[in-house]
Scaffold this motif. Structure first.
Motif, short mmCIF file in Angstrom:
data_model
loop_
_atom_site.label_atom_id
_atom_site.label_comp_id
_atom_site.label_asym_id
_atom_site.label_seq_id
_atom_site.Cartn_x
_atom_site.Cartn_y
_atom_site.Cartn_z
N SER A 118 0.84 -1.20 0.00
CA SER A 118 0.00 0.00 0.00
C SER A 118 0.87 1.24 0.00
O SER A 118 1.92 1.27 0.65
N PRO A 119 0.43 2.32 -0.69
CA PRO A 119 1.14 3.59 -0.55
C PRO A 119 1.15 4.11 0.88
O PRO A 119 1.99 4.93 1.24
N ARG A 174 -3.50 2.21 -4.83
CA ARG A 174 -4.11 3.17 -3.91
C ARG A 174 -5.60 3.30 -4.19
O ARG A 174 -6.00 3.52 -5.31
N GLY A 175 -6.41 3.18 -3.14
CA GLY A 175 -7.84 3.44 -3.25
C GLY A 175 -8.52 2.56 -4.27
O GLY A 175 -9.19 3.03 -5.19
N ILE A 176 -8.40 1.23 -4.11
CA ILE A 176 -8.97 0.31 -5.08
C ILE A 176 -10.50 0.43 -5.07
O ILE A 176 -11.12 0.44 -4.02
N TRP A 177 -11.08 0.48 -6.27
CA TRP A 177 -12.52 0.65 -6.38
C TRP A 177 -13.04 -0.16 -7.56
O TRP A 177 -12.27 -0.56 -8.43
N GLY A 178 -14.34 -0.41 -7.57
CA GLY A 178 -14.93 -1.14 -8.67
C GLY A 178 -16.01 -2.09 -8.22
O GLY A 178 -16.38 -2.13 -7.04
N PRO A 179 -16.56 -2.90 -9.14
CA PRO A 179 -17.63 -3.83 -8.81
C PRO A 179 -17.23 -4.84 -7.74
O PRO A 179 -16.08 -5.24 -7.66
N ASP A 181 -17.22 -4.44 -4.55
CA ASP A 181 -16.71 -3.85 -3.31
C ASP A 181 -17.89 -3.31 -2.51
O ASP A 181 -18.56 -2.38 -2.94
N HIS A 182 -18.12 -3.90 -1.34
CA HIS A 182 -19.19 -3.44 -0.46
C HIS A 182 -18.64 -2.73 0.78
O HIS A 182 -19.43 -2.16 1.54
N ALA A 183 -17.33 -2.79 1.01
CA ALA A 183 -16.80 -2.29 2.28
C ALA A 183 -15.72 -1.24 2.13
O ALA A 183 -15.20 -0.75 3.12
N GLY A 184 -15.36 -0.88 0.91
CA GLY A 184 -14.29 0.07 0.71
C GLY A 184 -14.73 1.52 0.86
O GLY A 184 -15.87 1.82 1.21
N PHE A 185 -13.82 2.41 0.53
CA PHE A 185 -14.08 3.82 0.76
C PHE A 185 -15.23 4.34 -0.08
O PHE A 185 -16.05 5.14 0.38
N LEU A 186 -15.35 3.87 -1.34
CA LEU A 186 -16.37 4.44 -2.22
C LEU A 186 -17.79 4.07 -1.78
O LEU A 186 -18.63 4.97 -1.65
N PRO A 187 -18.12 2.80 -1.55
CA PRO A 187 -19.49 2.52 -1.06
C PRO A 187 -19.78 3.17 0.28
O PRO A 187 -20.92 3.58 0.54
N ARG A 188 -18.78 3.29 1.14
CA ARG A 188 -19.02 3.93 2.44
C ARG A 188 -19.30 5.42 2.27
O ARG A 188 -20.19 5.97 2.93
N MET A 189 -18.56 6.06 1.39
CA MET A 189 -18.80 7.48 1.16
C MET A 189 -20.18 7.70 0.53
O MET A 189 -20.91 8.62 0.91
N ILE A 190 -20.53 6.85 -0.44
CA ILE A 190 -21.84 7.01 -1.10
C ILE A 190 -22.96 6.71 -0.12
O ILE A 190 -24.02 7.38 -0.15
N VAL A 209 -5.88 13.15 -6.01
CA VAL A 209 -5.44 11.83 -5.56
C VAL A 209 -5.27 10.88 -6.73
O VAL A 209 -5.81 11.10 -7.82
N SER A 210 -4.53 9.81 -6.48
CA SER A 210 -4.47 8.67 -7.38
C SER A 210 -5.39 7.59 -6.81
O SER A 210 -5.29 7.26 -5.63
N LEU A 211 -6.27 7.06 -7.65
CA LEU A 211 -7.09 5.91 -7.30
C LEU A 211 -6.70 4.76 -8.21
O LEU A 211 -5.95 4.94 -9.17
N CYS A 212 -7.22 3.56 -7.95
CA CYS A 212 -6.88 2.40 -8.77
C CYS A 212 -8.09 1.50 -8.94
O CYS A 212 -8.54 0.88 -7.98
N HIS A 213 -8.62 1.46 -10.15
CA HIS A 213 -9.72 0.53 -10.42
C HIS A 213 -9.23 -0.89 -10.22
O HIS A 213 -8.08 -1.22 -10.51
N VAL A 214 -10.11 -1.76 -9.74
CA VAL A 214 -9.70 -3.13 -9.42
C VAL A 214 -9.14 -3.85 -10.65
O VAL A 214 -8.20 -4.65 -10.52
N ASP A 215 -9.67 -3.58 -11.84
CA ASP A 215 -9.13 -4.23 -13.03
C ASP A 215 -7.68 -3.81 -13.29
O ASP A 215 -6.88 -4.60 -13.80
#
Length: 370
Positions: A118-119, A174-179, A181-190, A209-215
């Motif tokens: 992780s960064p 950094r900041g992995i996001w995508g389909p 994911d139920h517990a990461g930063f993006l679903p929690r923020m939404i 920021v730099s984010l990183c799609h799971v793919d």
């Protein structure tokens, strides 16, 4: 297609690990997944031939030895990824567990070990915005929290284990996001935005920021299993989307696409930090065993500091060229959200079947980005 090999994946019941298992099978590899007894393995079991499940965990040396037998490559994505807990808990999960896995992999004759780092391993307790960070950046002398410190220590153990016969490397998405994911930063923020409980913590500035799609994270991991050893042995790499992201504009945009009002009200950064310190102090008086404080200094730092990463080394040594653009990623995420029943089904933690794994082995991103 890459030459098929036997790959051991840790954290396969989690977000990134599950996508790694899918991609390895698609590429024709044989996959073995280390899974905790009682964890929900229904999705993995449905993937069919080519995937074996081995019950065990990073604290069980015998199970690691069983899991590693016959494996050529290890993809180690399991970790304690939360912002609360004792130093001993983080040490056991992130450092000692990784050491045990390294030992088991070498003893079993594996030739490659890819560590999902992780960064945050480079995150200082007190620092301002940092843009274009590359791999020459040293580890801090004072880490932000136990997670940051133990990821750094584990990473150094992995990199120092590199030999001509046992290639090791570390990837820092950094900041992995995508389909899925139920517990990461993006679903929690939404989820907070949808409930009208997410203030704008940007302080009126662009938080870059730099984010990183799971793919994209998966692509880098698979490349790390296949490129010549002399390119990557003993090295760490930042991995991110090609786009630099204005974090709060991104959150607002995704929320709007899902019918959420924008974050409000705007809170000055200094006030946010003071509030986070107060919330943490109160939480420590009566901590919850299952969850951390609703607002922490770590989460606040990730949401208010501009931090971007230079992925030039990954491009050079891994041939990394992010396959998923942010636009494609958002479109795919929305399709998946609608496919599972909408934002309500997404922006809440999944209810695992059976016993809930302890935080020490969760591989989702927790309350904030990795």
């Amino acid at each position: 297609m890459a030459v098929p090999v036997n790959i051991l994946i840790t954290g396969a019941t989690g977000f990134l690990g599950g996508h790694l298992a899918d991609a390895c099978l698609r590429d024709g590899h044989r996959v073995r997944a280390l899974v905790r007894p009682g964890s929900d393995t229904a999705r993995l079991s449905a993937l069919g031939p080519g995937l074996d499940l081995v019950p065990g965990d990073l604290a069980d040396t015998a199970s690691l030895a069983r899991a590693a037998i016959g494996c050529d490559t290890v993809l180690h994505s399991a970790a304690r990824v939360v912002d609360h807990g004792s130093r001993a808990q983080f040490e056991e999960a992130n450092v000692t567990g990784t050491q045990r896995l390294l030992t088991a992999a070498r003893a079993a004759g594996a030739t490659r070990f890819v560590f999902v780092s992780s960064p945050s391993a480079l995150m200082h307790l007190r620092e301002g915005d940092r843009l274009g960070i590359d791999e020459s950046t040293p580890y801090p002398t004072r880490f932000f929290n136990h997670y940051c410190a133990t990821k750094a220590v584990a990473e150094q153990y992995v990199l120092s284990a590199n030999t001509p016969d046992f290639t090791t490397c570390a990837l820092r998405p950094r900041g992995i996001w995508g389909p899925r994911d139920h517990a990461g930063f993006l679903p929690r923020m939404i989820a907070s935005m949808r409930a009208g409980r997410l203030p704008d913590l940007s302080g009126g500035k662009r938080v870059r920021v730099s984010l990183c799609h799971v793919d994209n994270a998966v692509d880098a991991c698979l490349r790390a299993t296949a490129v010549p050893a002399e390119r990557i042995g003993g090295k760490a790499y930042f991995v991110a989307d090609r786009e630099e992201t204005d974090l709060w504009a991104f959150l607002t945009r995704v929320g709007a696409l899902l019918g959420c009002a924008p974050p409000h009200p705007r809170v000055p950064v200094a006030a946010t930090r003071i509030l986070a310190e107060a919330v943490e102090a109160v939480w420590r008086l009566r901590p919850s065993a299952g969850t951390g404080p609703p607002l922490s200094r770590y989460t606040t730092a990730l949401l208010t500091r501009s931090t971007t990463y230079d992925t030039g080394a990954a491009r050079r040594d891994l041939g990394y060229d992010p396959p998923r653009t942010q636009e494609d990623g958002v479109s795919g995420l929305l399709r998946w959200i609608h496919g599972i029943g909408g934002v309500e089904a997404w922006a809440r933690p999944e209810k695992p079947q059976g016993r809930k794994p302890p935080a020490s082995t969760r591989t989702d991103q927790g309350s904030s980005p990795r």
